[in-house]
Design a protein around this motif. Structure first.
Motif, PDB file in Angstrom:
ATOM      1  N   GLU A 274      21.453  20.868  44.796  1.00  0.00           N
ATOM      2  CA  GLU A 274      21.928  22.251  44.921  1.00  0.00           C
ATOM      3  C   GLU A 274      23.202  22.487  44.117  1.00  0.00           C
ATOM      4  N   ASN A 275      23.413  21.722  43.070  1.00  0.00           N
ATOM      5  CA  ASN A 275      24.566  21.917  42.195  1.00  0.00           C
ATOM      6  C   ASN A 275      24.280  23.097  41.268  1.00  0.00           C
ATOM      7  N   LEU A 276      24.750  24.269  41.648  1.00  0.00           N
ATOM      8  CA  LEU A 276      24.409  25.511  40.957  1.00  0.00           C
ATOM      9  C   LEU A 276      25.442  25.862  39.888  1.00  0.00           C
ATOM     10  N   ALA A 277      24.953  26.429  38.818  1.00  0.00           N
ATOM     11  CA  ALA A 277      25.824  26.961  37.768  1.00  0.00           C
ATOM     12  C   ALA A 277      25.120  28.154  37.151  1.00  0.00           C
ATOM     13  N   PHE A 278      25.786  29.321  37.168  1.00  0.00           N
ATOM     14  CA  PHE A 278      25.144  30.532  36.649  1.00  0.00           C
ATOM     15  C   PHE A 278      26.206  31.480  36.115  1.00  0.00           C
TER      16      PHE A 278
ATOM     17  N   ALA B   4      31.307  35.762  41.752  1.00  0.00           N
ATOM     18  CA  ALA B   4      30.502  35.645  42.963  1.00  0.00           C
ATOM     19  C   ALA B   4      31.238  34.836  44.023  1.00  0.00           C
ATOM     20  N   ASP B   5      31.895  33.754  43.602  1.00  0.00           N
ATOM     21  CA  ASP B   5      32.660  32.939  44.539  1.00  0.00           C
ATOM     22  C   ASP B   5      33.848  33.724  45.113  1.00  0.00           C
ATOM     23  N   ALA B   6      34.480  34.523  44.275  1.00  0.00           N
ATOM     24  CA  ALA B   6      35.618  35.324  44.736  1.00  0.00           C
ATOM     25  C   ALA B   6      35.163  36.359  45.760  1.00  0.00           C
ATOM     26  N   ASP B   7      33.994  36.949  45.536  1.00  0.00           N
ATOM     27  CA  ASP B   7      33.463  37.942  46.471  1.00  0.00           C
ATOM     28  C   ASP B   7      33.153  37.293  47.820  1.00  0.00           C
ATOM     29  N   ILE B   8      32.620  36.070  47.788  1.00  0.00           N
ATOM     30  CA  ILE B   8      32.349  35.349  49.030  1.00  0.00           C
ATOM     31  C   ILE B   8      33.648  35.048  49.772  1.00  0.00           C
ATOM     32  N   ARG B   9      34.676  34.611  49.041  1.00  0.00           N
ATOM     33  CA  ARG B   9      35.970  34.332  49.689  1.00  0.00           C
ATOM     34  C   ARG B   9      36.538  35.575  50.352  1.00  0.00           C
ATOM     35  N   ALA B  10      36.436  36.704  49.658  1.00  0.00           N
ATOM     36  CA  ALA B  10      36.943  37.953  50.235  1.00  0.00           C
ATOM     37  C   ALA B  10      36.175  38.316  51.500  1.00  0.00           C
ATOM     38  N   ASN B  11      34.872  38.064  51.497  1.00  0.00           N
ATOM     39  CA  ASN B  11      34.053  38.351  52.672  1.00  0.00           C
ATOM     40  C   ASN B  11      34.430  37.444  53.833  1.00  0.00           C
ATOM     41  N   LEU B  12      34.691  36.173  53.543  1.00  0.00           N
ATOM     42  CA  LEU B  12      35.055  35.230  54.597  1.00  0.00           C
ATOM     43  C   LEU B  12      36.426  35.530  55.181  1.00  0.00           C
ATOM     44  N   ASP B  13      37.301  36.152  54.392  1.00  0.00           N
ATOM     45  CA  ASP B  13      38.638  36.498  54.883  1.00  0.00           C
ATOM     46  C   ASP B  13      38.577  37.480  56.045  1.00  0.00           C
TER      47      ASP B  13
ATOM     48  N   TYR C 192      23.160  33.879  47.717  1.00  0.00           N
ATOM     49  CA  TYR C 192      24.279  32.970  47.458  1.00  0.00           C
ATOM     50  C   TYR C 192      25.320  33.174  48.550  1.00  0.00           C
ATOM     51  N   VAL C 193      25.512  32.147  49.390  1.00  0.00           N
ATOM     52  CA  VAL C 193      26.355  32.269  50.577  1.00  0.00           C
ATOM     53  C   VAL C 193      27.282  31.062  50.683  1.00  0.00           C
ATOM     54  N   ALA C 194      28.235  31.163  51.598  1.00  0.00           N
ATOM     55  CA  ALA C 194      29.100  30.033  51.930  1.00  0.00           C
ATOM     56  C   ALA C 194      28.478  29.279  53.097  1.00  0.00           C
ATOM     57  N   ILE C 195      28.217  27.990  52.914  1.00  0.00           N
ATOM     58  CA  ILE C 195      27.699  27.146  53.986  1.00  0.00           C
ATOM     59  C   ILE C 195      28.850  26.307  54.525  1.00  0.00           C
ATOM     60  N   PRO C 196      29.169  26.435  55.804  1.00  0.00           N
ATOM     61  CA  PRO C 196      30.344  25.740  56.353  1.00  0.00           C
ATOM     62  C   PRO C 196      30.356  24.246  56.009  1.00  0.00           C
ATOM     63  N   GLY C 197      31.435  23.817  55.346  1.00  0.00           N
ATOM     64  CA  GLY C 197      31.610  22.421  55.010  1.00  0.00           C
ATOM     65  C   GLY C 197      30.869  21.948  53.776  1.00  0.00           C
TER      66      GLY C 197
ATOM     67  N   ASP D 171      18.041  25.949  35.902  1.00  0.00           N
ATOM     68  CA  ASP D 171      17.326  24.713  36.230  1.00  0.00           C
ATOM     69  C   ASP D 171      16.220  24.956  37.250  1.00  0.00           C
ATOM     70  N   GLY D 172      15.545  26.080  37.105  1.00  0.00           N
ATOM     71  CA  GLY D 172      14.439  26.394  37.997  1.00  0.00           C
ATOM     72  C   GLY D 172      14.840  26.914  39.351  1.00  0.00           C
ATOM     73  N   LYS D 173      16.113  27.106  39.595  1.00  0.00           N
ATOM     74  CA  LYS D 173      16.598  27.602  40.889  1.00  0.00           C
ATOM     75  C   LYS D 173      16.944  29.080  40.781  1.00  0.00           C
ATOM     76  N   GLU D 174      16.454  29.859  41.722  1.00  0.00           N
ATOM     77  CA  GLU D 174      16.746  31.287  41.768  1.00  0.00           C
ATOM     78  C   GLU D 174      17.936  31.529  42.683  1.00  0.00           C
ATOM     79  N   VAL D 175      18.906  32.277  42.197  1.00  0.00           N
ATOM     80  CA  VAL D 175      20.107  32.582  42.970  1.00  0.00           C
ATOM     81  C   VAL D 175      20.288  34.096  43.001  1.00  0.00           C
ATOM     82  N   LEU D 176      20.523  34.612  44.196  1.00  0.00           N
ATOM     83  CA  LEU D 176      20.666  36.051  44.382  1.00  0.00           C
ATOM     84  C   LEU D 176      22.111  36.360  44.749  1.00  0.00           C
ATOM     85  N   ILE D 177      22.801  37.115  43.895  1.00  0.00           N
ATOM     86  CA  ILE D 177      24.203  37.454  44.121  1.00  0.00           C
ATOM     87  C   ILE D 177      24.277  38.800  44.838  1.00  0.00           C
TER      88      ILE D 177
END
Length: 364
Positions: free
Chosen positions: A79-83, A89-98, A159-164, A332-338
């Motif tokens: 699950e090592n994603l790069a897109f 996308a990571d910044a948006d997730i952090r803002a949501n978690l705040d 694309y979500v934050a999974i705890p840990g 790499d064949g992985k679909e990611v939804l932002i």
């Protein structure tokens, strides 16, 4: 909530139709099929609940607790994603978690229905093997205030934050820590409390459909070609293997369309169940219940069975998150939804808690 906020997928091009007439037709069709499915399950539960010893014997067939198994040690690498635009996308997730406020109201019961396939992962259920990814996730939200049951599909590629475990696709949460990890992930990202979960091993659906003698499904020409090798659209009888292949099919269009095929299979099963004998229904219960794991207790399940008559009078609405078809990023064949988390959390709050001032609590 305005009527035009409930949008309908156009099966020809996966776009949305927003006309009121199309919306009403589609909602009526979906509501009828879903009511049939829910009614069959609940009515049968009432019949089973008529005799204490009988119902207890069936409740004993369920698995209580969480999915057994361990995380694949290579899962992080898989699950090592790069897109493109991943930093935003990571910044948006952090803002949501705040925002640590999780929406809930004790008059709204949220149950996460999770479909997993242990057979597809080449593991044996409850044998200490690797946990599979979740194949489907549907939030069943019972709103006793407004008298409606919302059935909300959660896109597995979100694309979500999974705890840990950092930011991954939603369906990976179950592979890291079972249903409990998936529930924590949904709560932290979608900002809603999940009260209970029910996990079903869908590898047994082939046998279940065969017990019913197959199901009838309307296929497009592309679907018929992919599943049956027939290039004509029409109504086809599908055996268990064909129905499972149809419900998993997404190579011809998209995962959003695949969720529609899964609902078509469920509705076809419901239609067949209406014409099934009591012997067939009992045989099905014997097949289905051992495939189910839940954190409901027996007492809580009996309480829900007692509420079945009330549930049967409630309206049903079907939806999906994200509520608009965001473009997929593929690497790499992985679909990611932002997702646009501010928009999507507002949408799901408005959907599940309309005109309700919710209780709130910090996520544990």
């Amino acid at each position: 909530m305005d009527e035009n906020k409930y949008q309908v997928i156009d099966p020809e091009n996966d776009n949305y139709k927003l006309t009121a007439s199309d919306l009403k037709k589609e909602k009526k069709k979906k509501r009828k099929g879903l009511r049939v499915l829910i009614a069959i399950v609940l009515v049968f539960a009432i019949l089973v609940g008529g005799a204490g010893i009988f119902v207890n014997s069936y409740l004993n067939k369920l698995h209580y607790g969480d999915s057994e198994g361990t995380a694949n040690p290579d899962l992080d690498n898989q699950e090592n994603l790069a897109f493109d635009d991943q930093a935003n996308a990571d910044a948006d997730i952090r803002a949501n978690l705040d925002n640590s406020v999780m929406w809930y109201d004790d008059r709204v019961l949220n149950i996460l229905l999770v479909g997993v396939d242990y057979g597809d992962e080449e593991v044996v259920m409850f044998n200490g093997a690797y946990l599979p990814r979740s194949d489907s996730m549907i939030l069943i939200s019972v709103n006793t205030i407004n008298g409606v049951i919302n059935m909300v599909s959660l896109s597995r590629a979100a694309y979500v934050a999974i705890p840990g475990h950092g930011n991954k696709r939603l369906n990976t949460a179950h592979a890291y820590g079972g249903a409990a990890m998936l529930v924590d992930t949904v709560q932290q990202n979608y900002k809603i409390r999940v009260d209970k979960y029910v996990t079903v091993d869908i590898s047994g659906f082939e046998q279940i459909i065969n017990i019913l003698g197959g199901i009838t499904v309307e296929l497009t020409a592309a679907e018929a070609q992919a599943v049956l090798g027939i290039s004509s659209a029409g109504s086809y009888e599908l055996n268990g293997a064909d129905a499972v292949a149809y419900s998993r099919l997404r190579s011809i269009d998209s995962d959003r369309m695949r969720t529609g095929r899964q609902r078509a299979v469920l509705n076809a099963i419901a239609s067949k169940l209406k014409r099934s004998s009591a012997v067939t229904l009992v045989n099905l219960m014997d097949e289905i219940l051992p495939l189910v794991t839940t954190n409901f207790s027996k007492t809580e399940l009996l309480a829900q069975i007692a509420k079945a008559p009330k549930y049967l009078t409630m309206g049903v609405h079907e939806d999906i998150i994200p509520h608009v078809p965001y473009p997929l990023s593929t690497r790499d064949g992985k679909e990611v939804l932002i997702l646009n988390w501010e928009e999507e959390t507002k949408y799901i709050h408005d959907l599940l808690y309309p005109d309700i001032v919710p209780q709130s609590a910090k996520i544990k």
